[in-house]
Design a protein around this motif. Structure first.
Motif, short mmCIF file in Angstrom:
data_model
loop_
_atom_site.label_atom_id
_atom_site.label_comp_id
_atom_site.label_asym_id
_atom_site.label_seq_id
_atom_site.Cartn_x
_atom_site.Cartn_y
_atom_site.Cartn_z
N ALA A 161 4.45 17.36 16.76
CA ALA A 161 3.63 16.41 17.51
C ALA A 161 3.76 16.66 19.01
O ALA A 161 2.77 16.61 19.75
CB ALA A 161 4.03 14.97 17.17
N LEU A 162 4.97 16.94 19.46
CA LEU A 162 5.14 17.24 20.88
C LEU A 162 4.39 18.51 21.26
O LEU A 162 3.78 18.60 22.33
CB LEU A 162 6.62 17.41 21.21
N LEU A 163 4.44 19.50 20.35
CA LEU A 163 3.68 20.72 20.63
C LEU A 163 2.19 20.42 20.72
O LEU A 163 1.48 20.96 21.57
CB LEU A 163 3.94 21.76 19.53
N PHE A 164 1.71 19.56 19.82
CA PHE A 164 0.30 19.18 19.88
C PHE A 164 -0.03 18.51 21.19
O PHE A 164 -1.09 18.75 21.78
CB PHE A 164 -0.03 18.24 18.72
N LEU A 165 0.87 17.65 21.64
CA LEU A 165 0.63 16.98 22.91
C LEU A 165 0.50 18.00 24.03
O LEU A 165 -0.37 17.88 24.90
CB LEU A 165 1.77 16.01 23.23
N VAL A 169 2.18 26.74 15.24
CA VAL A 169 1.81 25.93 16.40
C VAL A 169 2.59 26.39 17.62
O VAL A 169 2.05 26.49 18.73
CB VAL A 169 2.07 24.44 16.12
N GLY A 170 3.86 26.70 17.42
CA GLY A 170 4.66 27.20 18.54
C GLY A 170 4.13 28.52 19.05
O GLY A 170 4.10 28.76 20.26
N ALA A 171 3.68 29.38 18.12
CA ALA A 171 3.11 30.65 18.57
C ALA A 171 1.85 30.41 19.38
O ALA A 171 1.62 31.06 20.41
CB ALA A 171 2.80 31.53 17.36
N LEU A 172 1.04 29.45 18.94
CA LEU A 172 -0.20 29.15 19.67
C LEU A 172 0.11 28.64 21.06
O LEU A 172 -0.48 29.10 22.06
CB LEU A 172 -0.99 28.10 18.87
N LEU A 173 1.06 27.72 21.14
CA LEU A 173 1.40 27.19 22.46
C LEU A 173 1.98 28.26 23.36
O LEU A 173 1.65 28.36 24.54
CB LEU A 173 2.37 26.02 22.32
N GLY A 174 2.86 29.09 22.78
CA GLY A 174 3.48 30.14 23.58
C GLY A 174 2.46 31.11 24.12
O GLY A 174 2.53 31.54 25.27
N ALA A 175 1.48 31.45 23.27
CA ALA A 175 0.44 32.34 23.75
C ALA A 175 -0.39 31.67 24.83
O ALA A 175 -0.88 32.33 25.75
CB ALA A 175 -0.43 32.79 22.58
N SER A 176 -0.56 30.35 24.72
CA SER A 176 -1.36 29.65 25.73
C SER A 176 -0.65 29.64 27.08
O SER A 176 -1.31 29.67 28.11
CB SER A 176 -1.63 28.21 25.31
N VAL A 177 0.67 29.56 27.07
CA VAL A 177 1.35 29.55 28.36
C VAL A 177 1.64 30.96 28.86
O VAL A 177 2.21 31.13 29.93
CB VAL A 177 2.68 28.76 28.31
N GLY A 178 1.25 31.96 28.07
CA GLY A 178 1.32 33.30 28.60
C GLY A 178 2.43 34.18 28.06
O GLY A 178 2.52 35.34 28.42
N LEU A 179 3.26 33.62 27.18
CA LEU A 179 4.32 34.46 26.62
C LEU A 179 3.75 35.37 25.55
O LEU A 179 2.70 35.12 24.99
CB LEU A 179 5.41 33.58 26.01
N LYS A 180 4.51 36.41 25.28
CA LYS A 180 4.02 37.34 24.26
C LYS A 180 5.03 37.55 23.15
O LYS A 180 4.71 37.48 21.98
CB LYS A 180 3.70 38.69 24.92
#
Lengths: 599, 397
Positions: free
Chosen positions: A308-312, A372-383
């Protein structure tokens, strides 16, 4: 041993009527001496305890409840948790007493002391006596029946009462009562034996629970971890409306970003509220949290807060911030990483919580966190980090997917009928496709394949909508809405890449379906919460006893129990298939052939 | 005939299902003083040679002069001198071990063929038959320049083929059994040692890629990958729990992360660059390694007595270190370099410790029965449902 019994008796509060065992005929005297000792020490119980002397005729009616001593007081190993009393044959002797009880709302647990209770049968100990705040008496005496579930045995409460200036509580003996209650973890077989149903929350008829059934438990005890599903449902809606507002292919709808803003704030508020409630539960009723953790279905919901925090973080409106700090990702992924080390390691190392035994659709919640963590990480620019979680999630998802599809006979938790929990099947591929698309930069084949799988699963569940009827509403249903929302968001992304009428229509359709479902769920939740007032029912699933009560027809269940415990040979699988699951309902008295697993 | 009580967890009843070691009486049959080194050396002993070869390969890569380096040529030569010496030593030592073990095993085939057959038929020990070929292939790959020059490219290719073909034959036999035979369900006979077959496929992939045969490499890779997926799922499901896998062989749980790391190296050799697939396989291997490292309790029972199964720790961690090396070379981030250093030193440490232990207890290894052989015999007698134990090997002290 005596000490424990002594302590349990001492914490008996007021209004106690002691009948020594030797005075009652037929009572099974096992040891006179300790009985006397206990009686003596109970005389030390403070204050207004009406300790009658040992005469039988003092079964008089007072304006209080009469409770007699349990018949077999020397089973101190059973003293640990309060167990439910069973009424025995001689109860009609006391029947008048019980019906005469004028105290409002005090259930009386009386127990016949004419015969010893067989071991394993739930016996009433004195802890069973519970009292609500009786108006005519001091209100400082707490309800003690839930003490076994309280952290620090209610010491914290006493201190709080102290701080609030309440009456100083009884000191001394009662503090030692519950130290013997730190039981070892419940084996997972107990959960399977005692519970049934798609969410493993319905008690089997033959089972008993350790907390009083007909009393409403404290709110914290009734607050299950699956309430975090609400956070999941609402925060995924926030992401959906953000995507609708910002995507190219849905620009024609002219959705305002305001909806996303409002939803996001609601989601934040909800997350804060539920987090704090559950935190209080952890602080005050740690035992209940432990039991939820050992529950094979509920354990997956421990991932839900972090998801849920990741979704936020994913749904944060652009008016607040456009760039999230990278360290936030590391902070949010750490609890997920630790949890999945534990859960996946349990699967891998076999033992009692191996996958072939505990696999159920809720396990998808533990997999989705990776994507979801992979999606968020990619959104913030990590690879690299997101790729790590993607790889781990993918590998374990394949294992889980195959296991659930196989519907192994050794697997008990799969509901035979469809239940909204099956929508969790849609969750993992939809988020995986979005994560891969974000990692690669475009919605390429690696993203399209899981997306189409997700679509297929969605449709094959949607056409079976008839089979979703007739289930009891539970808060966990909120968790099952986020897959629908995820599918909608994935469709929007897909339509960004492949923009045509079909994909756009599909996107709009799926989005509206998910929003409708969430609103319907919201209405239902409100109805249950305020009108029907049964939103938070007694959480039976955490209160199962750690020993099975004695059954008459337990031979076949024991056979099934053993079989479930160790299908160690292919012969066992054949035998299991021969004796289908219906056999266990049949209550057949004939023993199945005992060749089952004696190798 | 001496009565021998062997700690062996293979015979279990329903109550000791969780792998607790049960005492079993090993009554020797009428094979008096025939026990010798030949009867005790089983295919699992080749993991020693395998580990040494893998270590040699690791040191070879470590000793390669780094390309983009600011240091002068002289410094680079000096820096790589020590690893180069160690690499040479290791390689020749590994070659020696391999040759001697092979000789012994060939003799065993001649004189005790029934024992070899028993190994072949056992579902755990058959996987160890891959190990000699894997170590030979690794030795070839790790061969120093001088050996290359001496032998020439043609003979190397021939040797690659010679060593790859047995792997293929074993594949056909074992994988074919999985889906054709009635009697050997994968769900029952799958065990962590089966991953050695997958590793074998991946090593052949690398060999084929090095020889230049791209198509064959891809073919072997897909073969290995598909069976790896099936095996991975089956093993995770633990359908047969741990009742058929002896506790003494718990070190082979480390194979869980050796297979994906070798897979990532194999794909790397096909595509030439450490791309996304390689990274994902490497990350999976890393996660499984962390997961196993957090569970030392699993290995407690197996660590009581030194036996040859402990060598599984060495080559598995070496494979992981090799993959980490390649990863760090591709992704030049500090985290990756730290990871690579940590894993490399771990594998070096483990190998060193094992070498010392083996040297100290070489008597035990050569003169006592390995638990694997007992497991083979016991499970053979169990499955044949005969009351008497068939020909067993009795270690006479």
């Amino acid at each position: 041993m005596d000490q424990a019994k002594q302590n349990s008796l001492e914490e008996t509060p007021w209004l106690l009527h002691f009948i020594p065992s030797n005075d009652v005929e037929g009572f099974n005297n096992q040891s006179q001496q300790s009985e006397d000792k206990t009686l003596n020490s109970s005389a030390m119980v403070a204050g207004t305890a009406e300790v009658q002397s040992q005469n039988r005729e003092s079964h008089q009616r007072k304006d209080s409840a009469f409770i007699s001593m349990p018949s077999s007081p020397f089973r101190s190993d059973e003293v640990k948790t309060p167990k439910r009393v069973a009424f025995n044959l001689k109860e009609k002797e006391f029947g008048t007493m019980i019906s005469d009880s004028t105290v409002k709302g005090i259930p009386v647990y009386a127990k016949s002391h004419s015969e010893p209770v067989p071991k394993g049968f739930v016996e009433g100990t004195v802890e069973n006596i519970n009292f609500t705040q009786h108006q005519s008496l001091d209100s400082s005496y707490r309800d003690r029946s839930f003490d076994s579930f309280k952290t620090w045995s209610g010491k914290l409460e006493r201190q709080l009462t102290n701080l609030r200036g309440g009456r100083p509580p009884e000191t001394g003996p009662e503090e030692k009562t519950k130290k013997s209650e730190k039981e070892t973890s419940l084996p997972v077989d107990r959960y399977f034996d005692a519970l049934e149903g798609p969410e493993l929350d319905t008690l089997r008829a033959s089972e008993q629970i350790v907390l009083p059934e007909d009393k409403t438990w404290p709110f914290l005890l009734r607050f299950p971890v699956s309430s975090f599903g609400m956070c999941l449902g609402v925060s995924s809606q926030a992401i959906l409306w953000k995507t609708l507002a910002t995507s190219e292919s849905t620009k024609f709808l002219h959705i305002t970003p305001l909806i996303n803003l409002v939803l996001w704030f609601i989601a934040v508020a909800l997350v804060i509220v539920i987090f704090s409630i559950y935190l209080m539960k952890v602080l005050f009723y740690f035992e209940a949290v432990r039991r939820e953790y050992y529950h094979p279905v509920r354990v997956n919901f421990f991932f839900a807060p972090w998801i849920a925090l990741l979704f936020l973080a994913l749904g944060v409106p652009s008016s607040i911030t456009n760039n999230l700090p990278v360290v936030l990702w590391y902070v949010l992924m750490t609890p997920i990483f630790c949890f999945e080390l534990k859960i996946y390691g349990q699967w891998m190392s076999g033992g009692q919580r191996r996958l072939s035994k505990v696999a159920n659709p809720s396990n998808h919640l533990s997999i989705v966190g990776n994507f979801v963590g992979a999606l968020l990480g990619a959104s913030v620019g990590l690879k690299e980090g997101p790729l790590f979680f993607f790889a781990v999630g993918l590998a374990h998802y394949i294992v889980l997917f195959v296991t659930l599809y196989q519907r192994l006979p050794t697997n008990e938790t799969l509901p035979k009928e469809l239940h909204p929990v099956f929508f969790l099947f849609v969750a993992a591929p939809s988020v995986a496709s979005m994560a891969w698309a974000r990692l690669q930069g475009s919605f390429d084949y690696g993203a399209r394949i899981p997306y189409f799988i997700c679509l297929f699963l969605y449709f094959s569940l949607a056409v079976r909508i008839n089979f979703f009827r007739g289930f009891k509403f539970s808060l966990a249903w909120w968790a099952y809405t986020f897959p629908m929302t995820g599918a909608a968001i994935a469709t929007i992304r897909y339509s960004n890449e492949v923009t045509n009428v079909v994909s756009q229509t599909l996107a709009v359709t799926l989005a509206s379906i998910s929003s409708l479902v969430v609103s319907a769920l919201l209405v239902t939740t409100m109805v249950h919460a305020f009108v029907l007032r049964d939103l938070f029912l007694n959480d039976i699933a955490i209160a199962i006893s750690d020993k099975r009560p004695k059954q008459h027809h337990h031979t076949h269940t024991r056979w099934l129990h053993n079989l479930r415990q160790g299908i160690s040979d292919h012969k066992d699988i054949e035998i299991f298939l021969k004796f289908s699951p219906e056999a266990k309902e049949a209550e057949a008295s004939a023993d199945p052939p005992s060749n089952e697993n004696k190798v | 005939m001496a009565l021998e009580i062997v700690s062996d967890s293979s015979i279990t009843s329903i109550t000791t299902r969780q792998g607790s070691s049960a005492q079993s009486l090993d009554i020797s049959s009428s094979k008096p003083s025939n026990s010798s080194i030949l009867t005790r050396i089983h295919a699992g002993y080749f993991s020693i040679a395998l580990s040494l070869a893998a270590q040699a390969l690791l040191w070879k890569i470590l000793s390669e002069p780094k390309i983009a380096n600011n240091a002068s040529k002289h410094e680079r030569d000096v820096l790589s001198l020590l690893p180069h010496i160690i690499f040479l030593l290791l390689w020749w030592f590994a070659l020696l071990a391999q040759v001697s073990l092979s000789l012994l095993y060939v003799l065993r085939c001649f004189f005790h063929f029934h024992l070899v057959k028993a190994e072949f038929l056992n579902h755990v020990a058959v996987n160890y038959l891959y190990t000699p070929w894997i170590s030979l292939l690794l030795l070839l790959q790790a061969a120093p320049e001088s050996v290359h020059h001496a032998f020439g490219i043609i003979s190397f290719t021939v040797l690659y083929w010679v060593f790859a073909v047995p792997v293929l034959i074993l594949d056909v036999k074992i994988y074919g059994q999985w889906f054709t035979t009635q009697k050997r369900f994968l769900s029952i006979f799958a065990n962590p040692s089966s991953q050695i077959s997958v590793i074998g496929n991946f090593v052949v992939t690398r060999a084929a890629a090095h020889m230049g045969w791209k198509e064959g490499a891809i073919g072997m890779f897909s073969l290995g990958m598909v069976h790896y997926m099936v095996l991975f799922i089956t093993l995770y499901q633990h359908l047969s729990s741990s009742s058929r896998f002896p506790t003494i062989l718990r070190p082979s749980l480390f194979l869980f992360f050796a297979a994906p790391s070798m897979g990532s190296l194999a794909w790397n050799s096909i595509t030439g660059a450490f791309d996304v697939t390689c990274k994902m396989l490497f990350f999976l291997a890393l996660f499984l390694f962390i997961s196993l490292a957090c569970r030392p309790v699993l290995f407690k029972k197996a660590m009581r007595k030194f036996n040859v199964a402990w060598w599984a720790y060495s080559f598995t961690t070496t494979f992981l270190a090799l993959a980490a090396l390649r990863y760090a070379q591709e992704v030049k981030a500090e985290v990756a370099v730290v990871l690579q250093l940590a894993l490399t030193s771990l594998s070096l440490l483990v190998s060193l410790v094992l070498m010392v232990l083996t040297a100290a207890k070489v008597n035990r290894l050569l003169h006592e029965d390995d638990p694997l052989m007992n497991f083979i015999n016991n499970s053979k007698s169990k499955t044949s449902a005969l009351p008497k134990v068939e020909e067993t090997v009795n270690g006479q002290k």
